[in-house]
Scaffold this motif. Structure first.
Motif, PDB file in Angstrom:
ATOM      1  N   PHE A 194       0.357  -1.486   0.534  1.00 14.19           N
ATOM      2  CA  PHE A 194       0.216   0.071  -0.215  1.00 14.19           C
ATOM      3  C   PHE A 194       0.668   1.460  -0.194  1.00 14.19           C
ATOM      4  CE2 PHE A 194      -2.974  -3.330   2.046  1.00 14.19           C
ATOM      5  CZ  PHE A 194      -3.604  -3.054   1.120  1.00 14.19           C
ATOM      6  N   ARG A 195       2.065   1.136   0.449  1.00 16.14           N
ATOM      7  CA  ARG A 195       2.759   2.197   0.232  1.00 16.14           C
ATOM      8  C   ARG A 195       3.930   2.466  -0.765  1.00 16.14           C
ATOM      9  NH1 ARG A 195       5.120   4.004   5.858  1.00 16.14           N
ATOM     10  NH2 ARG A 195       2.642   3.639   7.360  1.00 16.14           N
ATOM     11  N   VAL A 196       3.585   1.591  -2.126  1.00 17.26           N
ATOM     12  CA  VAL A 196       4.460   1.344  -3.118  1.00 17.26           C
ATOM     13  C   VAL A 196       3.623   2.522  -3.869  1.00 17.26           C
ATOM     14  CG1 VAL A 196       5.165   0.039  -5.169  1.00 17.26           C
ATOM     15  CG2 VAL A 196       5.449  -1.130  -2.745  1.00 17.26           C
ATOM     16  N   VAL A 197       4.918   2.908  -4.548  1.00 13.15           N
ATOM     17  CA  VAL A 197       4.070   4.012  -5.699  1.00 13.15           C
ATOM     18  C   VAL A 197       4.816   4.150  -6.860  1.00 13.15           C
ATOM     19  CG1 VAL A 197       2.461   5.437  -4.162  1.00 13.15           C
ATOM     20  CG2 VAL A 197       4.916   6.091  -4.974  1.00 13.15           C
ATOM     21  N   SER A 198       3.931   4.126  -8.504  1.00 12.75           N
ATOM     22  CA  SER A 198       4.860   4.318  -9.271  1.00 12.75           C
ATOM     23  C   SER A 198       5.211   5.290  -9.222  1.00 12.75           C
ATOM     24  CB  SER A 198       4.203   4.166 -10.226  1.00 12.75           C
ATOM     25  OG  SER A 198       3.251   4.719 -10.661  1.00 12.75           O
ATOM     26  N   ARG A 199       6.721   5.779 -10.064  1.00 13.99           N
ATOM     27  CA  ARG A 199       7.123   7.186 -10.903  1.00 13.99           C
ATOM     28  C   ARG A 199       7.355   7.533 -12.018  1.00 13.99           C
ATOM     29  NH1 ARG A 199       8.639   9.503  -5.754  1.00 13.99           N
ATOM     30  NH2 ARG A 199       9.617   7.839  -4.783  1.00 13.99           N
ATOM     31  N   ALA A 200       7.001   8.662 -12.432  1.00 14.99           N
ATOM     32  CA  ALA A 200       7.094   8.659 -13.470  1.00 14.99           C
ATOM     33  C   ALA A 200       8.327   9.078 -14.173  1.00 14.99           C
ATOM     34  CB  ALA A 200       6.626  10.088 -13.416  1.00 14.99           C
ATOM     35  N   PRO A 201       8.149   8.516 -15.547  1.00 11.80           N
ATOM     36  CA  PRO A 201       9.145   8.522 -16.312  1.00 11.80           C
ATOM     37  C   PRO A 201       9.657   9.460 -16.150  1.00 11.80           C
ATOM     38  CG  PRO A 201       7.546   8.163 -17.876  1.00 11.80           C
ATOM     39  CD  PRO A 201       6.714   8.195 -16.261  1.00 11.80           C
ATOM     40  N   LEU A 202      11.193   9.102 -16.591  1.00 16.24           N
ATOM     41  CA  LEU A 202      12.479  10.089 -16.687  1.00 16.24           C
ATOM     42  C   LEU A 202      12.741  10.763 -18.455  1.00 16.24           C
ATOM     43  CD1 LEU A 202      15.433   9.128 -14.939  1.00 16.24           C
ATOM     44  CD2 LEU A 202      13.701  10.528 -13.590  1.00 16.24           C
ATOM     45  N   THR A 203      12.377  12.067 -18.015  1.00 18.65           N
ATOM     46  CA  THR A 203      12.398  13.017 -19.610  1.00 18.65           C
ATOM     47  C   THR A 203      13.378  13.740 -18.902  1.00 18.65           C
ATOM     48  OG1 THR A 203      10.652  14.547 -18.955  1.00 18.65           O
ATOM     49  CG2 THR A 203      10.305  12.395 -19.696  1.00 18.65           C
ATOM     50  N   VAL A 204      13.867  14.352 -20.659  1.00 13.29           N
ATOM     51  CA  VAL A 204      15.275  15.456 -20.518  1.00 13.29           C
ATOM     52  C   VAL A 204      13.452  16.225 -20.769  1.00 13.29           C
ATOM     53  CG1 VAL A 204      16.514  16.592 -21.927  1.00 13.29           C
ATOM     54  CG2 VAL A 204      16.001  13.735 -21.618  1.00 13.29           C
ATOM     55  N   PRO A 205      13.779  17.648 -19.781  1.00 13.70           N
ATOM     56  CA  PRO A 205      13.358  19.133 -20.062  1.00 13.70           C
ATOM     57  C   PRO A 205      13.462  19.478 -20.887  1.00 13.70           C
ATOM     58  CG  PRO A 205      15.135  18.977 -18.117  1.00 13.70           C
ATOM     59  CD  PRO A 205      15.153  17.389 -19.066  1.00 13.70           C
TER      60      PRO A 205
END
Length: 192
Positions: A39-50
């Motif tokens: 319940f504490r595991v959250v997905s991270r947004a993919p890394l992108t080059v700004p």
């Protein structure tokens, strides 16, 4: 003296063996597998080059701006439609604080033409589905056929009432319509 030392080593090893059987002691020593809390595991947004390389690096411990908190992620997942826009925002009238382009996009999408009685329609459909499922459960649990909805008119008494009204020159709606009263069966009636 050597006997005392041997005895102490024996007692100490016996205590260590006895404590190693305890789950808490094994966890403290790191001998058990510790899986993450699901319940504490959250997905991270993919890394992108700004697109702007002049951005400042993120501060350690600061929340990621593109993700938001887990509560905001859950709110987006629950209250978004297929276009990705929040469903509540897509049904609102044209907001004067929006730009002309946003207002024309919202009006082209037909968001201003929503039915004001949509809540009544949804409630009516839900009530109909719930009543159908209640009838199914009643038939399944109580093993008897449900009586049809509505009232049954007594044909002989109704014909007599209509003939009397016609003979007296009264309208056909005068008087109460005779009905057949259905008797409710007992739960075990008809089994024995």
């Amino acid at each position: 003296m050597e006997a005392k030392m041997t005895f102490r080593v024996f007692v100490a090893s016996a205590l260590v063996l006895g404590l190693s059987a305890c789950g808490g002691f094994q966890e403290q020593l790191g001998l058990t597998k510790q899986s993450p809390d699901e319940f504490r595991v959250v997905s991270r947004a993919p890394l992108t080059v700004p697109p702007d390389f002049a951005l400042r690096p993120p501060e350690p411990g600061a929340p990621r701006p593109q993700e938001g908190t887990p509560a905001q992620q859950a709110e987006r997942a629950v209250f978004s439609n297929s276009t990705g826009l929040p469903a509540v925002a897509s049904q609102t009238a044209i907001n004067p604080n929006r730009s002309v382009g946003e207002q024309s996009l919202v009006s082209a999408a037909g968001a201003g033409n929503t039915d004001p009685n949509i809540r009544l329609i949804v409630d009516r459909e839900t009530k109909q589905l719930n009543s159908e499922s209640e009838r199914f459960v009643d038939a399944l649990v109580f093993w008897n056929a449900q009586s049809p909805a509505g009232t049954v008119v007594d044909p002989a008494a109704e014909m007599k009432r209509l003939q009397e009204n016609a003979a007296l020159g009264l309208p056909t709606t005068t008087g109460a319509t005779p009905q057949i009263e259905r008797r409710r069966k007992a739960p075990l009636e008809g089994i024995f």
